[in-house]
Scaffold this active site. Structure first.
Site, mmCIF file in Angstrom:
data_model
loop_
_atom_site.group_PDB
_atom_site.id
_atom_site.type_symbol
_atom_site.label_atom_id
_atom_site.label_comp_id
_atom_site.label_asym_id
_atom_site.label_seq_id
_atom_site.Cartn_x
_atom_site.Cartn_y
_atom_site.Cartn_z
ATOM 1 N N GLU A 1 -5.600 -8.085 -0.727
ATOM 2 C CA GLU A 1 -6.302 -7.794 0.529
ATOM 3 C C GLU A 1 -7.719 -7.331 0.251
ATOM 4 O O GLU A 1 -7.960 -6.586 -0.702
ATOM 5 C CB GLU A 1 -5.604 -6.675 1.316
ATOM 6 C CG GLU A 1 -4.509 -7.119 2.244
ATOM 7 C CD GLU A 1 -3.888 -5.959 3.006
ATOM 8 O OE1 GLU A 1 -4.629 -5.143 3.575
ATOM 9 O OE2 GLU A 1 -2.643 -5.881 3.016
ATOM 10 N N GLU B 1 0.806 -1.226 0.000
ATOM 11 C CA GLU B 1 0.000 0.000 0.000
ATOM 12 C C GLU B 1 0.838 1.274 0.000
ATOM 13 O O GLU B 1 0.949 1.975 1.025
ATOM 14 C CB GLU B 1 -0.969 0.009 1.191
ATOM 15 C CG GLU B 1 -2.037 -1.055 1.091
ATOM 16 C CD GLU B 1 -3.292 -0.724 1.893
ATOM 17 O OE1 GLU B 1 -3.228 0.164 2.757
ATOM 18 O OE2 GLU B 1 -4.330 -1.348 1.634
HETATM 19 C C1 NOJ Z 1 -4.533 -2.434 4.690
HETATM 20 C C2 NOJ Z 1 -3.247 -2.712 5.366
HETATM 21 O O1 NOJ Z 1 -2.375 -3.317 4.465
HETATM 22 C C3 NOJ Z 1 -3.375 -3.549 6.630
HETATM 23 O O2 NOJ Z 1 -2.174 -3.509 7.308
HETATM 24 C C4 NOJ Z 1 -4.530 -3.044 7.474
HETATM 25 O O3 NOJ Z 1 -4.627 -3.741 8.667
HETATM 26 C C5 NOJ Z 1 -5.789 -3.146 6.659
HETATM 27 N N1 NOJ Z 1 -5.673 -2.264 5.532
HETATM 28 C C6 NOJ Z 1 -7.065 -2.811 7.422
HETATM 29 O O4 NOJ Z 1 -7.096 -1.460 7.740
#
Ligand code: NOJ
Length: 504
Positions: free
Chosen positions: A403, A194
């Site tokens: 994710e 991200e």
């Molecule tokens: C994206 C992130 O990569 C992760 O670390 C985080 O816990 C989740 N979003 C949920 O917010």
């Protein structure tokens, strides 16, 4: 006789069409589709100062600031540093084909640097990740490894993190150590998780540590530049030194939430398109096409001029850099959680992306909001839009959903999480079947409840619950784990309103 033949033909037609109908209805995903779950090092490992681990920015933030909502830390977190065998056992019982986790840079290289290559690595950390990887492989679970998931070693943050070009070599040296140690076992690598979030954290850290960059204009753009160079350098390193013998894949995990127009009016449609370029195109365009998107160059240059600056806040890539970055994704790794509405707005005059892009970003009041993670609104149809955007912008690349998930208070009967997964998966299937989008895998965030950054332990994303009040950190299955196991088994998205066991 004629009627008999006609009957045979009609009968054949029915059997054929019913069986193909059943096929489509009964298995939404083919055998090769990859289902997995993800976590990240700081969020689950704990062992923050054990066996010689160095300090990273989250150790610093949790110990020295009050930025965490419940004042908690990841000192112990889920204790996966000690409980990884139990983790793998649960992963196995869940039936996942892969586990996406990250390596803690400061665990492996306590100062962040590797002057002596692998000899600079902390032997305890080397052994920990070796055992984790081996345990996964022994259980037929593919390890997918992220090199950097928000947990920058403190020394790197002190010199400015992604504001400072030094990060590029340091990150490359770290990656080289990791590839040397585990390249023969791991075939799926993610460089950075991200990048949009990374740059927000980078800017936050500059102010927490009061580095020399505080007050500079366009910190996000400088972070963007150096982060892209860091990603690309690691991709090139793998390509040159490792790919020929290990045949692995390397990708940047791009946060690809979808920005849609708030209305059908031309200004808003253009504003949304522009903001997509600011948020996704900023990464995707240099990687797939070359250089920053032209609309972004134009708008940032204009905004910089309006702020009285003599040069644009958006750094200029040299031709060599453009070529270094172009072509550095083996597939598009996509995180998707939510969506926003975008309207045209040229009244802001501040040092922000929204101001530079001349947009106003908001949400639809009808969207359901996560009770604990206020940034997440549930907008499943927008994952399909985002997938289509990626297809159209980057010549229909292969996509891996790295994710997708929903935060709640930690209920065991986590209906809302199940609905969230189900609705997003349905949209993904539509993308594959009707939009010709090529998706090879899906990753539920998260395997288990964990340290949710500034939300501490107030927001839970896990398929498994962890009792953070018990020093043994026991894990318990939630309903969503049962749901996910069945999904993986049947490759079929259930109709959650239909209680009949077998709909085929
Ligand atoms: C994206 C992130 O990569 C992760 O670390 C985080 O816990 C989740 N979003 C949920 O917010």
């Amino acid at each position: 006789m004629k009627t008999f033949i006609q009957l045979v033909i009609v009968g054949y037609f029915y059997v054929f069409s019913f069986s193909s109908f059943n096929q489509v209805k009964c298995a939404d995903f083919d055998e090769n589709f990859l289902f997995g779950v993800a976590t990240s090092a700081y969020q689950v490992e704990g062992g923050w100062n054990e066996d010689g681990k160095g300090e990273n920015i989250w150790d610093y933030i949790t110990h020295k600031t009050n930025l965490i909502m419940d004042n908690s830390t990841g000192d112990i977190a889920c204790d996966s540093y000690h409980k990884f065998k139990e983790d793998v056992f649960l992963l196995k019982s869940l039936g996942v084909k892969f586990y996406r986790f990250s390596i803690s840079w400061s665990r492996l290289l306590p100062n962040g640097t590797a002057p002596n290559g692998i000899w600079s690595a902390n032997p305890y950390a080397v052994e920990y990740y070796k055992q984790l990887i081996d345990e996964l492989i022994a259980n037929n679970i593919i390890p997918m490894v992220t090199l950097y998931h928000f947990d920058m070693p403190l020394p790197m943050a002190q010199y400015g993190g992604f504001q400072n070009e030094r990060i590029v070599r340091d990150f490359e040296n770290y990656a080289d150590v990791v590839f040397k140690l585990y390249g023969h076992k791991v075939k799926h690598w993610f460089t950075i998780n991200e990048p949009n979030s990374c740059c927000e954290i980078d800017v936050l850290m500059a102010s927490v540590l009061q580095t020399e960059y505080v007050g500079n204009h366009g910190l996000i753009y400088m972070c963007t530049r150096n982060l892209l160079l860091a990603h690309a350098s690691v991709y090139r390193l793998y390509q040159k030194k490792y790919k020929w013998k290990y045949y692995g894949n390397v990708a940047l995990v791009i946060d690809s939430n979808y920005f849609q127009a708030g209305s059908d009016c031309d200004d808003d449609l253009k504003a949304a398109e522009r903001y997509r370029q600011f948020m996704i195109g900023k990464w995707g365009h240099p990687i797939y096409i070359g250089d920053f998107p032209s609309v972004m160059k134009e708008y940032v240059a204009n905004a910089s001029r309006a702020q009285g600056l003599t040069t644009s806040k958006l750094p200029v890539f040299t031709e060599k850099e453009v070529n270094l970055i172009r072509g550095t994704n083996d597939y598009y790794a996509m995180n998707y959680y939510t969506s926003r509405l975008v309207f045209f707005n040229d009244t802001l005059n501040e040092d922000s992306l929204q101001s530079d892009a001349q947009v106003f970003v908001t949400v639809d009041p009808k969207w359901k909001q996560s009770p604990t993670q206020p940034l997440i609104y549930v907008v499943p149809e927008a994952i399909r839009k985002s997938l289509r955007f990626i297809r159209d912008e980057y010549r229909n690349p292969t996509i891996m959903v790295t994710e997708n998930g929903y935060g709640d208070k930690g209920e065991f009967d986590d209906r809302d999480r199940i609905n969230y997964f189900n609705d997003h998966l349905k949209q993904m299937v539509l993308s594959m079947n009707e939009d010709n989008v090529k998706i090879i895998g899906y990753t539920a965030w998260s395997f288990m409840d964990n340290f949710e950054w500034t939300n501490g332990y107030l927001s839970k994303f896990g398929l498994y619950s962890v009792d953070f009040n018990s020093s043994a950190r026991p894990r318990y299955e939630k309903d969503s784990a049962v749901y996910y196991r069945k999904l993986i088994e049947t490759k079929t998205i259930p109709d959650l309103d239909d209680n009949s066991e077998n709909r085929c």
